[in-house]
Design an enzyme around this catalytic site. Structure first.
Site, PDB file in Angstrom:
ATOM      1  N   VAL A  90      -7.504  25.031  -3.670  1.00 45.01           N
ATOM      2  CA  VAL A  90      -8.755  24.927  -3.852  1.00 45.01           C
ATOM      3  C   VAL A  90      -9.450  23.820  -3.768  1.00 45.01           C
ATOM      4  O   VAL A  90      -7.963  22.757  -4.010  1.00 45.01           O
ATOM      5  CB  VAL A  90      -9.314  25.668  -5.427  1.00 45.01           C
ATOM      6  CG1 VAL A  90      -8.836  27.270  -5.214  1.00 45.01           C
ATOM      7  CG2 VAL A  90      -8.547  24.888  -6.899  1.00 45.01           C
ATOM      8  N   THR A 132      -4.572  18.640  -4.495  1.00 49.80           N
ATOM      9  CA  THR A 132      -3.842  17.185  -4.618  1.00 49.80           C
ATOM     10  C   THR A 132      -4.515  17.069  -6.203  1.00 49.80           C
ATOM     11  O   THR A 132      -6.154  17.733  -5.996  1.00 49.80           O
ATOM     12  CB  THR A 132      -5.242  15.389  -3.476  1.00 49.80           C
ATOM     13  OG1 THR A 132      -5.006  16.399  -2.172  1.00 49.80           O
ATOM     14  CG2 THR A 132      -4.923  15.155  -4.232  1.00 49.80           C
ATOM     15  N   LEU A 221      -1.763  11.039  -4.534  1.00 52.18           N
ATOM     16  CA  LEU A 221      -2.299  10.955  -4.258  1.00 52.18           C
ATOM     17  C   LEU A 221      -2.109   8.783  -3.709  1.00 52.18           C
ATOM     18  O   LEU A 221      -2.983   7.891  -3.071  1.00 52.18           O
ATOM     19  CB  LEU A 221      -3.041  10.021  -5.917  1.00 52.18           C
ATOM     20  CG  LEU A 221      -3.124  11.012  -6.252  1.00 52.18           C
ATOM     21  CD1 LEU A 221      -3.603  10.189  -7.952  1.00 52.18           C
ATOM     22  CD2 LEU A 221      -4.168  12.142  -6.032  1.00 52.18           C
ATOM     23  N   PHE A 226      -2.573   4.258   0.426  1.00 55.43           N
ATOM     24  CA  PHE A 226      -2.158   3.258   1.361  1.00 55.43           C
ATOM     25  C   PHE A 226      -2.851   3.394   2.604  1.00 55.43           C
ATOM     26  O   PHE A 226      -3.168   2.508   3.572  1.00 55.43           O
ATOM     27  CB  PHE A 226      -0.838   3.696   0.945  1.00 55.43           C
ATOM     28  CG  PHE A 226       0.345   3.021   0.346  1.00 55.43           C
ATOM     29  CD1 PHE A 226      -0.575   2.854  -1.163  1.00 55.43           C
ATOM     30  CD2 PHE A 226       1.649   1.807   0.423  1.00 55.43           C
ATOM     31  CE1 PHE A 226       0.668   2.060  -2.343  1.00 55.43           C
ATOM     32  CE2 PHE A 226       2.207   1.826  -0.581  1.00 55.43           C
ATOM     33  CZ  PHE A 226       1.725   1.281  -1.853  1.00 55.43           C
ATOM     34  N   CYS A 276     -11.486  13.744   1.517  1.00 55.61           N
ATOM     35  CA  CYS A 276     -10.046  13.202   0.399  1.00 55.61           C
ATOM     36  C   CYS A 276     -10.451  11.791   0.214  1.00 55.61           C
ATOM     37  O   CYS A 276      -9.831  11.294  -1.147  1.00 55.61           O
ATOM     38  CB  CYS A 276      -8.236  13.765   0.970  1.00 55.61           C
ATOM     39  SG  CYS A 276      -9.180  15.552   1.105  1.00 55.61           S
ATOM     40  N   PHE A 277     -10.028  10.400   1.253  1.00 52.68           N
ATOM     41  CA  PHE A 277      -9.803   8.965   0.953  1.00 52.68           C
ATOM     42  C   PHE A 277     -10.518   8.927  -0.207  1.00 52.68           C
ATOM     43  O   PHE A 277      -9.917   8.226  -1.187  1.00 52.68           O
ATOM     44  CB  PHE A 277     -10.227   9.101   2.099  1.00 52.68           C
ATOM     45  CG  PHE A 277      -8.904   8.790   3.286  1.00 52.68           C
ATOM     46  CD1 PHE A 277      -7.522   8.963   2.990  1.00 52.68           C
ATOM     47  CD2 PHE A 277      -8.736   7.916   4.309  1.00 52.68           C
ATOM     48  CE1 PHE A 277      -6.275   9.550   3.937  1.00 52.68           C
ATOM     49  CE2 PHE A 277      -7.318   7.748   5.127  1.00 52.68           C
ATOM     50  CZ  PHE A 277      -6.606   8.931   4.996  1.00 52.68           C
ATOM     51  N   PHE A 338     -16.483  13.613  10.544  1.00 56.71           N
ATOM     52  CA  PHE A 338     -15.946  12.118  10.543  1.00 56.71           C
ATOM     53  C   PHE A 338     -14.459  11.817  11.001  1.00 56.71           C
ATOM     54  O   PHE A 338     -13.984  10.782  10.572  1.00 56.71           O
ATOM     55  CB  PHE A 338     -15.571  12.473   8.254  1.00 56.71           C
ATOM     56  CG  PHE A 338     -14.036  13.062   8.407  1.00 56.71           C
ATOM     57  CD1 PHE A 338     -14.024  14.392   8.255  1.00 56.71           C
ATOM     58  CD2 PHE A 338     -12.812  12.329   8.450  1.00 56.71           C
ATOM     59  CE1 PHE A 338     -12.962  15.349   8.484  1.00 56.71           C
ATOM     60  CE2 PHE A 338     -11.818  12.592   8.106  1.00 56.71           C
ATOM     61  CZ  PHE A 338     -11.299  14.522   8.339  1.00 56.71           C
TER      62      PHE A 338
END
Ligand code: NAD
Ligand code: UGA
Length: 467
Positions: A90, A132, A221, A226, A276-277, A338
């Site tokens: 989720v 994550t 993470l 990185f 996410c980043f 994106f």
């Protein structure tokens, strides 16, 4: 039924749950996979000809497997009860309110899944964190699962996902590695081995890493931090290039040919986007702060600050080059996703450019081959707080075009904001003729042929390149 080797349930039918489970189903014909979601609309789309997400290669796999060993359902409770292995996939967005707002990841949805599992399970389960999450979330999940009072055993594993959108299927088919974290107890190791054996259907054993739970959660993470750091690093250099006459592409090549540095993820751009980043770096920053590691927090936070600076710098440069005013000018935005090969607009840098130019009073015409107008406004409201109620006239000042030439017709500038391949081969002679003069090109992805464009008559500005 008993014909299956393993029964998997995945909670969350989004960008990760859908493709990941489709590939497991494809590669493991004896595994039954069911993806469940609370969103009826999402499940209906997975069961239709028009999948809810655009991902190259995905429709073929889904249509191969669906209703054979791959199912999409809203029967969350029934499917939890049937399954041996339950993935939690989720969304875990950045908190917008309360403690850690703007940085901490909200694991509310993960906890709700664990509570649901605890409530409805009638047999022991392996519960896999695919989402994550902050390091040590498995501890919370384990405690919630223990609230089940039927004497069942729940083993919690961490199995973060490393796929990138646009290449999800090839990433899943041939992953660099699969990471599985578990408790270092006999039961934990046995559970991890069971999940290893699913992946081993197609992933070479030496690419399947097993670690303790916390290393696995934290590695995810760190990997994203990185990767994003490389983008921010090269983007910081792009600003220096523009000031000095160096060319950032030449720098990327020169630096990246050192094997120790490597050439990937050094493509300078208008900034990184995606769901996410930023979320995962902020999550890491918040964790560092929580443990009193202020310097570590500040170090990683700078990756996000640099990205914000890069996005802002781009729209400011557009305005500055166009004689310090874009008020009333038509501007074409080419690309809204994106990155290429996805319709996803979460945190897309295009949105920030669009927002800035709207504030300057420009008339915006947006073309993207995969993005829906509806998604554009949902994300604009969620992330920038701009919506039809608080910003009258949006429908007049932002036109979405289905034809790229119409988007450019009469425009003072075009800005390439997503690296869609089709933008490389447009008829730029035709576009130039139809535009107001001087005709500006701002390439936020460094994909166009500048010599050719300048020959045609365009004034070209790119990222980290001489003007
Ligand atoms: P998404 O928003 O596309 O999908 C999440 C789905 O979960 C939604 O359809 C939502 O309806 C459903 N959901 C939420 N709560 C639920 C509940 N309690 N019960 C049932 N369904 C529920 O999100 P995503 O992009 O697939 O990301 C999922 C997780 O994977 C996140 O933690 C993300 O950080 C991580 N991740 C994403 C990517 C990516 O490329 N998008 C890659 C690697 C990891
Ligand atoms: C990223 C990671 O690559 C995945 O490994 C990870 O699983 C995923 O995040 C996640 O956790 O969600 P994704 O965001 O889908 O995947 O796409 P990327 O290819 O990483 O691109 C992210 C952003 O960085 C895009 O806006 C892209 O245009 C930008 N980027 C990437 C650059 O500007 N330059 C580069 O050199 C590379």
């Amino acid at each position: 039924s008993d014909e299956w080797d393993v029964k998997i349930c995945c909670i969350g039918a989004g960008y990760v749950g859908g493709p990941t489970m489709a590939v497991i189903a494809k590669k493991c014909p004896k595994v039954r996979v069911c993806v469940v979601d609370i969103s009826q609309k999402q499940i209906d789309a997975w069961n239709s000809d028009k999948l809810p997400i655009y991902e190259p290669g995905l429709p073929e796999i889904v249509s191969d497997c669906v209703n054979k060993n791959l199912f999409f359902s809203t029967d969350v409770d029934g499917e939890i009860d049937k399954a041996d292995i339950i993935f939690i996939s989720v969304n875990t967005p950045t908190k917008t309110k309360g403690i850690g707002a703007g940085r901490a990841a909200n694991i509310k949805n993960c906890e709700l899944c664990a509570r649901q599992i605890a409530k409805v399970a009638n047999s022991s389960k392996i519960v896999v964190e695919k989402s994550t999450v902050p390091v040590r979330t498995a501890q919370a999940i384990t405690r919630v699962l223990k609230s089940n009072d039927k004497g069942l055993d729940f083993q919690v594993l961490s199995n973060p996902e490393f796929l990138a959108e646009g290449t999800a299927i090839s990433d899943l088919m041939a992953p660099d590695r699969v990471l599985i974290g578990g408790h270092q107890s006999p039961e934990g190791l046995a559970a991890a081995e069971k999940l290893v054996s699913v992946y081993a259907n197609w992933v070479p054993r030496e690419r399947i890493l097993t670690t303790n739970l916390w290393s696995s959660e934290l590695s995810k993470l760190v990997a994203n931090a990185f990767l994003a750091q490389r983008v921010s690093s090269i983007n910081s250099i792009s600003a220096l290039c523009e000031a000095t006459g160096a060319d950032v592409s030449e720098i990327s090549r020169a630096v990246g040919m050192d094997d120790r540095i490597g050439k990937r993820f050094l493509q300078s751009s208008v900034g990184f986007g995606g769901s996410c980043f930023q979320k995962d770096i902020l999550n890491l920053v918040y964790l560092c702060e929580t443990f009193g590691l202020e310097e570590c927090a500040a170090y990683w936070n700078q990756v996000v600050i640099m990205n914000d600076y890069q996005k802002k710098r781009f729209s400011q440069k557009m305005v500055a080059q166009m004689f310090n005013t874009v008020t009333g000018k038509k501007i074409a935005l080419l690309g809204y996703a994106f990155k290429k090969d996805t319709g996803d607009v979460r945190e897309t840098p295009s949105m920030f450019v669009l927002r800035d130019l709207l504030e300057e009073g420009a008339r915006m015409h947006v073309y993207d081959p995969q993005v829906s107008r509806e998604d554009m406004w949902i994300e604009m409201n969620y992330t920038c707080g701009v919506n039809h109620d608080n910003t009258p006239g949006l429908d007049e000042s932002v036109i979405t075009e289905t034809d790229v030439y119409a988007a450019c017709d009469g425009a003072h500038a075009l800005a390439v904001l997503t690296e869609w391949d089709e933008f490389k081969t447009l008829d730029y002679e035709r576009i130039f003729k139809s535009m107001a003069k001087p005709a500006f090109v701002f390439d936020g992805r460094n994909i166009l042929d500048y010599a050719k464009l300048r020959d045609i008559g365009f004034e070209v500005h790119a990222i980290g390149k001489p003007d």
